[in-house]
Design a protein around this motif. Structure first.
Motif, PDB file in Angstrom:
ATOM      1  N   ASP A  80       7.616   4.231  -3.736  1.00 48.75           N
ATOM      2  CA  ASP A  80       7.243   2.995  -4.444  1.00 48.75           C
ATOM      3  C   ASP A  80       7.522   1.866  -3.464  1.00 48.75           C
ATOM      4  O   ASP A  80       8.675   1.456  -3.298  1.00 48.75           O
ATOM      5  CB  ASP A  80       8.079   2.803  -5.715  1.00 48.75           C
ATOM      6  CG  ASP A  80       7.731   3.787  -6.819  1.00 48.75           C
ATOM      7  OD1 ASP A  80       6.622   3.672  -7.374  1.00 48.75           O
ATOM      8  OD2 ASP A  80       8.563   4.662  -7.105  1.00 48.75           O
ATOM      9  N   ILE A 119       1.516   3.183  -5.950  1.00 46.78           N
ATOM     10  CA  ILE A 119       2.319   1.999  -5.623  1.00 46.78           C
ATOM     11  C   ILE A 119       2.868   2.227  -4.216  1.00 46.78           C
ATOM     12  O   ILE A 119       4.020   2.614  -4.014  1.00 46.78           O
ATOM     13  CB  ILE A 119       3.473   1.789  -6.629  1.00 46.78           C
ATOM     14  CG1 ILE A 119       2.995   1.937  -8.065  1.00 46.78           C
ATOM     15  CG2 ILE A 119       4.145   0.428  -6.390  1.00 46.78           C
ATOM     16  CD1 ILE A 119       1.942   0.950  -8.488  1.00 46.78           C
ATOM     17  N   TRP A 126      -1.161  -3.339  -2.883  1.00 42.93           N
ATOM     18  CA  TRP A 126       0.270  -3.521  -2.616  1.00 42.93           C
ATOM     19  C   TRP A 126       0.545  -3.876  -1.152  1.00 42.93           C
ATOM     20  O   TRP A 126       1.689  -3.777  -0.697  1.00 42.93           O
ATOM     21  CB  TRP A 126       1.036  -2.256  -3.032  1.00 42.93           C
ATOM     22  CG  TRP A 126       1.019  -2.108  -4.516  1.00 42.93           C
ATOM     23  CD1 TRP A 126       0.095  -1.464  -5.271  1.00 42.93           C
ATOM     24  CD2 TRP A 126       1.937  -2.696  -5.445  1.00 42.93           C
ATOM     25  NE1 TRP A 126       0.375  -1.600  -6.609  1.00 42.93           N
ATOM     26  CE2 TRP A 126       1.514  -2.351  -6.745  1.00 42.93           C
ATOM     27  CE3 TRP A 126       3.090  -3.469  -5.293  1.00 42.93           C
ATOM     28  CZ2 TRP A 126       2.180  -2.761  -7.892  1.00 42.93           C
ATOM     29  CZ3 TRP A 126       3.766  -3.873  -6.438  1.00 42.93           C
ATOM     30  CH2 TRP A 126       3.310  -3.517  -7.712  1.00 42.93           C
ATOM     31  N   TRP A 140      -2.544 -11.466 -12.251  1.00 43.75           N
ATOM     32  CA  TRP A 140      -1.915 -10.504 -13.158  1.00 43.75           C
ATOM     33  C   TRP A 140      -1.345 -11.207 -14.383  1.00 43.75           C
ATOM     34  O   TRP A 140      -1.456 -10.708 -15.498  1.00 43.75           O
ATOM     35  CB  TRP A 140      -0.797  -9.751 -12.430  1.00 43.75           C
ATOM     36  CG  TRP A 140      -1.265  -8.665 -11.500  1.00 43.75           C
ATOM     37  CD1 TRP A 140      -2.510  -8.106 -11.465  1.00 43.75           C
ATOM     38  CD2 TRP A 140      -0.499  -8.006 -10.493  1.00 43.75           C
ATOM     39  NE1 TRP A 140      -2.565  -7.138 -10.488  1.00 43.75           N
ATOM     40  CE2 TRP A 140      -1.351  -7.047  -9.870  1.00 43.75           C
ATOM     41  CE3 TRP A 140       0.816  -8.128 -10.045  1.00 43.75           C
ATOM     42  CZ2 TRP A 140      -0.919  -6.224  -8.839  1.00 43.75           C
ATOM     43  CZ3 TRP A 140       1.250  -7.297  -9.016  1.00 43.75           C
ATOM     44  CH2 TRP A 140       0.395  -6.364  -8.419  1.00 43.75           C
ATOM     45  N   ARG A 150       2.118  -4.236 -16.337  1.00 40.44           N
ATOM     46  CA  ARG A 150       2.922  -3.156 -15.741  1.00 40.44           C
ATOM     47  C   ARG A 150       3.184  -3.446 -14.268  1.00 40.44           C
ATOM     48  O   ARG A 150       4.316  -3.266 -13.779  1.00 40.44           O
ATOM     49  CB  ARG A 150       2.191  -1.825 -15.901  1.00 40.44           C
ATOM     50  CG  ARG A 150       2.886  -0.656 -15.214  1.00 40.44           C
ATOM     51  CD  ARG A 150       2.172   0.660 -15.503  1.00 40.44           C
ATOM     52  NE  ARG A 150       2.696   1.727 -14.647  1.00 40.44           N
ATOM     53  CZ  ARG A 150       2.181   2.059 -13.470  1.00 40.44           C
ATOM     54  NH1 ARG A 150       1.119   1.403 -13.003  1.00 40.44           N
ATOM     55  NH2 ARG A 150       2.698   3.029 -12.749  1.00 40.44           N
ATOM     56  N   TYR A 151       2.176  -3.907 -13.553  1.00 37.81           N
ATOM     57  CA  TYR A 151       2.346  -4.219 -12.135  1.00 37.81           C
ATOM     58  C   TYR A 151       3.348  -5.355 -11.931  1.00 37.81           C
ATOM     59  O   TYR A 151       4.127  -5.337 -10.977  1.00 37.81           O
ATOM     60  CB  TYR A 151       1.009  -4.603 -11.510  1.00 37.81           C
ATOM     61  CG  TYR A 151       0.060  -3.448 -11.286  1.00 37.81           C
ATOM     62  CD1 TYR A 151       0.533  -2.160 -11.053  1.00 37.81           C
ATOM     63  CD2 TYR A 151      -1.312  -3.637 -11.309  1.00 37.81           C
ATOM     64  CE1 TYR A 151      -0.339  -1.103 -10.853  1.00 37.81           C
ATOM     65  CE2 TYR A 151      -2.194  -2.589 -11.094  1.00 37.81           C
ATOM     66  CZ  TYR A 151      -1.710  -1.323 -10.867  1.00 37.81           C
ATOM     67  OH  TYR A 151      -2.567  -0.280 -10.660  1.00 37.81           O
ATOM     68  N   ILE A 154       6.771  -3.912 -12.172  1.00 28.93           N
ATOM     69  CA  ILE A 154       7.080  -3.141 -10.961  1.00 28.93           C
ATOM     70  C   ILE A 154       7.433  -4.094  -9.825  1.00 28.93           C
ATOM     71  O   ILE A 154       8.405  -3.868  -9.086  1.00 28.93           O
ATOM     72  CB  ILE A 154       5.882  -2.240 -10.577  1.00 28.93           C
ATOM     73  CG1 ILE A 154       5.711  -1.126 -11.624  1.00 28.93           C
ATOM     74  CG2 ILE A 154       6.075  -1.641  -9.187  1.00 28.93           C
ATOM     75  CD1 ILE A 154       4.426  -0.333 -11.472  1.00 28.93           C
ATOM     76  N   PHE A 155       6.659  -5.169  -9.672  1.00 23.80           N
ATOM     77  CA  PHE A 155       6.931  -6.108  -8.579  1.00 23.80           C
ATOM     78  C   PHE A 155       8.294  -6.773  -8.747  1.00 23.80           C
ATOM     79  O   PHE A 155       8.983  -7.036  -7.761  1.00 23.80           O
ATOM     80  CB  PHE A 155       5.838  -7.182  -8.500  1.00 23.80           C
ATOM     81  CG  PHE A 155       6.028  -8.117  -7.334  1.00 23.80           C
ATOM     82  CD1 PHE A 155       5.598  -7.760  -6.068  1.00 23.80           C
ATOM     83  CD2 PHE A 155       6.685  -9.331  -7.491  1.00 23.80           C
ATOM     84  CE1 PHE A 155       5.811  -8.599  -4.978  1.00 23.80           C
ATOM     85  CE2 PHE A 155       6.902 -10.173  -6.413  1.00 23.80           C
ATOM     86  CZ  PHE A 155       6.456  -9.799  -5.152  1.00 23.80           C
TER      87      PHE A 155
END
Length: 327
Positions: A80, A119, A126, A140, A150-151, A154-155
């Motif tokens: 990731d 990812i 990414w 986003w 969701r992204y 994650i970020f």
């Protein structure tokens, strides 16, 4: 800390050294995650050399996210990661695209499986310039899609492994500032965390997997880690907390009076949960790191597991209620 000493670094030598030494950390979560960091930095060094294009053409940050970003990796961890580079030029686009692809392949060779959700720095989504990342984060946040939210989550778990430290914080500030002006963003995060795997039965029993490879086990990732991680992350976004580890976020949040009751026993239970993850070192693949066998556990440990699960569900549900009320 163990250090990799070798004349010429290669993916082969890094893999061999990793396999020889990783078991050293079966009782040391901080040491294990620092070990993973060191391995990944060595892979980056080899990847840059293999490109044979000299030094990177501009300043950059290579970051990890997911459990790596939160410093919560087990013995086997998938990839990731992402890339931020400062100059928005064709030369930089081409260089970091090639580097991202080489990195993903190098990490896979060394023992970090490809991310099934892509990812990775090999994915253009990414691997972007700083300006490109700002534009993407804004897109986003303005999107109505489940995937975009969701992204963002994650970020927000991103942590710099190599390169310029400030880039990540500056980009996370974009998210924090946006949600201050658009409070509905926090409520949109709820759509991604509403459903969790509750494995406490109506009589208070732990509901284990009944069939298949993991019969008699519980899925620690989705029944235990996810409720804590998701709930604490939303509070971190709300309060502009940029630390990435769940424990560090809990520590910062509990310094604020309004979260004292909500997060009661949260830190202790999450620390125990991390210890149970660390106990899963005799595994064959990535999926095995998520499943804890309940049968055969001592009575006291079963009691601990049940308390960890109950506390996670409580915090998850109370954070949802708090955000829905707009508090």
């Amino acid at each position: 800390m163990l250090l990799l000493n070798t004349g010429v670094l290669t993916y082969e030598s890094i893999k061999e050294w990793k396999e020889q030494n990783i078991s050293t950390f079966k009782n040391d979560l901080i040491g294990l995650n620092s070990f993973h960091d060191q391995i990944m930095r060595k892979v980056l060094k080899v990847a840059i050399e293999k490109l044979n294009k000299g030094e990177p053409p501009c300043d950059f940050s290579w970051f990890v996210t997911g459990s790596g970003g939160r410093f919560e990796q087990g013995f086997i961890s998938d990839q990731d990661h992402g890339m931020i580079y400062m100059e928005d030029s064709e030369e930089c686009h081409l260089y970091f695209k090639a580097l991202g692809e080489e990195l993903a392949d190098g990490l896979a060779f060394v023992g970090y499986p490809y991310c099934k959700g892509y990812i990775m720095s090999s994915n253009p989504l990414w691997c972007k310039s700083f300006q490109g990342w700002k534009e993407q984060l804004l897109a986003w946040m303005e999107s109505e899609s489940w995937g975009a939210i969701r992204y963002l989550q994650i970020f927000y778990d991103a942590r710099v492994i190599e390169g310029e430290e400030p880039y990540i914080k500056q980009l996370k500030t974009v998210i924090y500032d946006y949600q201050l002006k658009h409070p509905k963003l926090l409520k949109r995060f709820l759509a991604n965390i509403m459903h969790i795997k509750n494995i406490i039965g109506p009589l208070g029993q732990i509901l284990v997997e009944r069939y298949g490879t993991y019969q008699g086990c519980i899925d620690l990732k989705y029944s235990a880690f996810v409720p804590y991680v998701n709930a604490i992350r939303i509070l971190a976004i709300k309060e502009g907390i940029y630390e990435t580890s769940t424990l560090a976020r809990i520590s910062r949040l509990t310094q604020q009076k309004e979260y004292g009751q909500l997060l009661q026993n949260c830190e202790q239970n999450f620390e125990l949960l991390l210890k149970y993850r660390l106990s899963l070192y005799k595994v064959n693949d990535y999926s095995d790191t998520h499943y804890l066998r309940i049968a055969g556990l001592e009575k006291e440990k079963k009691k601990q597991i049940k308390q960890i699960l109950k506390t996670g569900v409580r915090i998850h549900d109370e954070v949802i209620e708090l955000i829905e009320k707009g508090c």
